[in-house]
Design an enzyme around this catalytic site. Structure first.
Site, PDB file in Angstrom:
ATOM      1  N   GLU A  48       0.759  -1.220  -0.059  1.00 50.97           N
ATOM      2  CA  GLU A  48      -0.071   0.120  -0.065  1.00 50.97           C
ATOM      3  C   GLU A  48       0.867   1.280  -0.002  1.00 50.97           C
ATOM      4  OE1 GLU A  48      -0.868   1.985   3.066  1.00 50.97           O
ATOM      5  OE2 GLU A  48      -0.692   0.527   4.757  1.00 50.97           O
ATOM      6  N   LYS A  99      -5.312  10.346   0.981  1.00 53.52           N
ATOM      7  CA  LYS A  99      -5.451   9.124   1.592  1.00 53.52           C
ATOM      8  C   LYS A  99      -6.706   8.514   0.700  1.00 53.52           C
ATOM      9  CE  LYS A  99      -6.199   7.026   6.052  1.00 53.52           C
ATOM     10  NZ  LYS A  99      -6.275   7.237   7.483  1.00 53.52           N
ATOM     11  N   VAL A 125      -5.004   0.016   2.911  1.00 50.76           N
ATOM     12  CA  VAL A 125      -5.221  -1.291   3.090  1.00 50.76           C
ATOM     13  C   VAL A 125      -6.542  -1.458   2.207  1.00 50.76           C
ATOM     14  CG1 VAL A 125      -5.742  -3.479   4.301  1.00 50.76           C
ATOM     15  CG2 VAL A 125      -3.876  -1.765   4.956  1.00 50.76           C
ATOM     16  N   ASP A 170     -16.398   5.562  13.952  1.00 50.39           N
ATOM     17  CA  ASP A 170     -15.096   5.612  13.299  1.00 50.39           C
ATOM     18  C   ASP A 170     -14.645   4.265  13.042  1.00 50.39           C
ATOM     19  OD1 ASP A 170     -13.196   6.010  11.501  1.00 50.39           O
ATOM     20  OD2 ASP A 170     -12.202   7.843  12.666  1.00 50.39           O
ATOM     21  N   SER A 186     -12.550   1.885  10.395  1.00 53.86           N
ATOM     22  CA  SER A 186     -11.766   1.858   9.295  1.00 53.86           C
ATOM     23  C   SER A 186     -12.528   0.807   8.116  1.00 53.86           C
ATOM     24  CB  SER A 186     -10.274   1.403   9.503  1.00 53.86           C
ATOM     25  OG  SER A 186      -9.776   1.269   7.943  1.00 53.86           O
ATOM     26  N   ALA A 187     -12.474   1.460   6.991  1.00 57.78           N
ATOM     27  CA  ALA A 187     -12.995   0.876   5.821  1.00 57.78           C
ATOM     28  C   ALA A 187     -11.941  -0.507   5.405  1.00 57.78           C
ATOM     29  CB  ALA A 187     -12.974   1.700   4.664  1.00 57.78           C
ATOM     30  N   ASP A 188     -10.980  -0.429   5.954  1.00 53.42           N
ATOM     31  CA  ASP A 188     -10.082  -1.866   5.852  1.00 53.42           C
ATOM     32  C   ASP A 188     -10.838  -2.980   6.223  1.00 53.42           C
ATOM     33  OD1 ASP A 188      -7.941   0.155   5.270  1.00 53.42           O
ATOM     34  OD2 ASP A 188      -7.041  -0.726   7.045  1.00 53.42           O
ATOM     35  N   LYS A 198      -3.157  -1.596  15.013  1.00 53.29           N
ATOM     36  CA  LYS A 198      -2.377  -0.379  15.752  1.00 53.29           C
ATOM     37  C   LYS A 198      -2.875  -0.089  17.196  1.00 53.29           C
ATOM     38  CE  LYS A 198      -2.648   1.580  12.175  1.00 53.29           C
ATOM     39  NZ  LYS A 198      -2.697   2.569  10.941  1.00 53.29           N
TER      40      LYS A 198
HETATM   41  N1  PSU Z   1       0.154   0.997   8.933  1.00 54.76           N
HETATM   42  C1  PSU Z   1       1.119   2.005   9.164  1.00 54.76           C
HETATM   43  N2  PSU Z   1       0.972   3.087   8.949  1.00 54.76           N
HETATM   44  C2  PSU Z   1      -0.052   3.544   8.430  1.00 54.76           C
HETATM   45  C3  PSU Z   1      -1.242   2.727   7.722  1.00 54.76           C
HETATM   46  C4  PSU Z   1      -0.821   1.460   8.281  1.00 54.76           C
HETATM   47  O1  PSU Z   1       2.264   1.397   9.732  1.00 54.76           O
HETATM   48  O2  PSU Z   1      -0.329   4.886   7.860  1.00 54.76           O
HETATM   49  C5  PSU Z   1      -2.555   3.115   7.397  1.00 54.76           C
HETATM   50  C6  PSU Z   1      -3.102   1.837   6.558  1.00 54.76           C
HETATM   51  O3  PSU Z   1      -2.897   2.304   5.261  1.00 54.76           O
HETATM   52  C7  PSU Z   1      -4.513   1.636   6.801  1.00 54.76           C
HETATM   53  C8  PSU Z   1      -4.821   2.914   7.231  1.00 54.76           C
HETATM   54  O4  PSU Z   1      -5.135   0.918   5.830  1.00 54.76           O
HETATM   55  O5  PSU Z   1      -3.527   3.288   7.837  1.00 54.76           O
HETATM   56  C9  PSU Z   1      -6.151   3.060   8.092  1.00 54.76           C
HETATM   57  O6  PSU Z   1      -6.711   4.245   8.023  1.00 54.76           O
HETATM   58  P1  PSU Z   1      -8.100   4.549   8.558  1.00 54.76           P
HETATM   59  O7  PSU Z   1      -8.173   4.330  10.012  1.00 54.76           O
HETATM   60  O8  PSU Z   1      -8.268   6.100   8.458  1.00 54.76           O
HETATM   61  O9  PSU Z   1      -9.125   3.702   7.733  1.00 54.76           O
HETATM   62 MN    MN Z   2     -11.747   6.378   9.681  1.00 51.19          MN
END
Ligand code: PSU
Ligand code: MN
Length: 293
Positions: free
Chosen positions: A22, A81, A101, A133, A135-137, A154
């Site tokens: 990614e 993003k 992702v 909130d 994630s769409a992941d 994380k």
């Molecule tokens: N892992 C990392 N750094 C990042 C991310 C993951 O070490 O920046 C990113 C990934 O791309 C993941 C995204 O898909 O954060 C998720 O963001 P959000 O919670 O806004 O969906």
């Molecule tokens: Mn989000």
């Protein structure tokens, strides 16, 4: 709208091993310039293990699958993003789109790539009960037949809630040589895992079995080689994001940047190491899958 690099297309056509990478972490997960270096190092790790890297992002109105070094340089902090909901706008408006992702899984679906590597997947954010909130992941994993290799979730997220959400969505979560979910910067401490794999071949068999019974995405969680204890800093960074009114997709980059600063670069080194290590394991897995076919 979709352009697959020649090398990636050749590998896929020949049933070879391919690993998707990614670009959100390239543009927004590391300080300026360093993300590109991490991406290049990840690509080298994939090649060293005998697979072809397919780094994904939106450039010039196309979803690109496989990027040249010069193209990779374009994913700086000005990139948008791009999760599944932002991909179309990036393509239509010709915006540089750094795929998350979830966004990268869209490329895996259209190209038939079965393995993706990242640092940590997105999930259910802390405080989701008052400020939803997610994630769409997670939804992308539920509909994409691919294995995502990561170091768990994380710790700035609500790890337990994320694990529950994956179960709800029917996304298997297996530990790489561990019975406990890694928490990104920490090797363990997450919820216990019911499934564990100890070899790339075992992981490949699990993935094939999941796809064989009608499943889609699955997650292999590999503990980082070098851990750093940053739980108090994570709590502080999440509180700072809240206090400064940072919301939505900006939360993760804000918290990561603050951690890198407050830990004196320790989280940066750990993050870099785990991203590259996950790319190497993903390549081993892609080779095992290609060999079994
Ligand atoms: N892992 C990392 N750094 C990042 C991310 C993951 O070490 O920046 C990113 C990934 O791309 C993941 C995204 O898909 O954060 C998720 O963001 P959000 O919670 O806004 O969906
Ligand atoms: Mn989000």
């Amino acid at each position: 709208m979709i352009r697959v690099a020649d090398e990636v297309a050749g590998a896929l056509a020949g049933g070879g091993a391919v690993v998707a990478l990614e670009t959100t972490l390239v543009a927004h997960g590391f300080p300026a310039g360093e993300g590109v270096a991490v991406a290049a190092e990840s690509e080298r790790a994939v090649r060293a293990a005998g697979a072809v890297p397919a780094t994904v992002g939106v450039l010039d109105g196309e979803l690109r699958i496989g990027l040249s070094p010069a193209e990779l340089e374009r994913f700086d902090e000005s990139a948008r993003k791009a999760g599944p909901a932002e991909l179309a706008a990036c393509v239509a408006r010709r915006t540089v789109g750094a795929t998350t992702v979830g966004g990268t899984l869209a490329a895996c679906r259209v190209a038939g790539i079965r393995v993706l590597a990242t640092g940590g997947i997105g999930g259910v954010h802390r405080g989701f009960a008052t400020r939803p909130d997610v994630s769409a992941d997670l939804a992308a994993l539920a509909r994409s037949p691919a294995v995502v290799v990561c170091s768990g979730v994380k710790s700035l997220l609500d790890v337990e809630a994320t694990v529950e959400a994956l179960e709800t969505l029917g996304v298997p979560l297996a530990g790489w040589r561990t019975d406990e979910l890694p928490r990104f910067y920490a090797r363990g401490g997450g919820p216990p895992l019911a499934t564990r794999v100890d070899s790339a071949d075992e992981a490949a068999r699990l993935a094939e079995a999941h796809w064989g019974v009608g499943g889609a995405g699955l997650v292999i969680a590999r503990p980082p080689d070098d851990e750093v204890d940053v739980d108090p800093l994570v709590d502080e960074a999440v509180a700072a994001a809240e206090a400064e009114g940072i919301a939505g997709g900006a939360i993760t980059p804000f918290v990561l940047a603050r951690l890198h600063m407050r830990s004196g670069g320790a989280t940066l080194r750990a993050n870099r190491g785990l991203v590259v290590g996950n790319a190497a394991l993903a390549a081993e897995l892609a080779v095992a899958l290609a060999t079994r076919r």
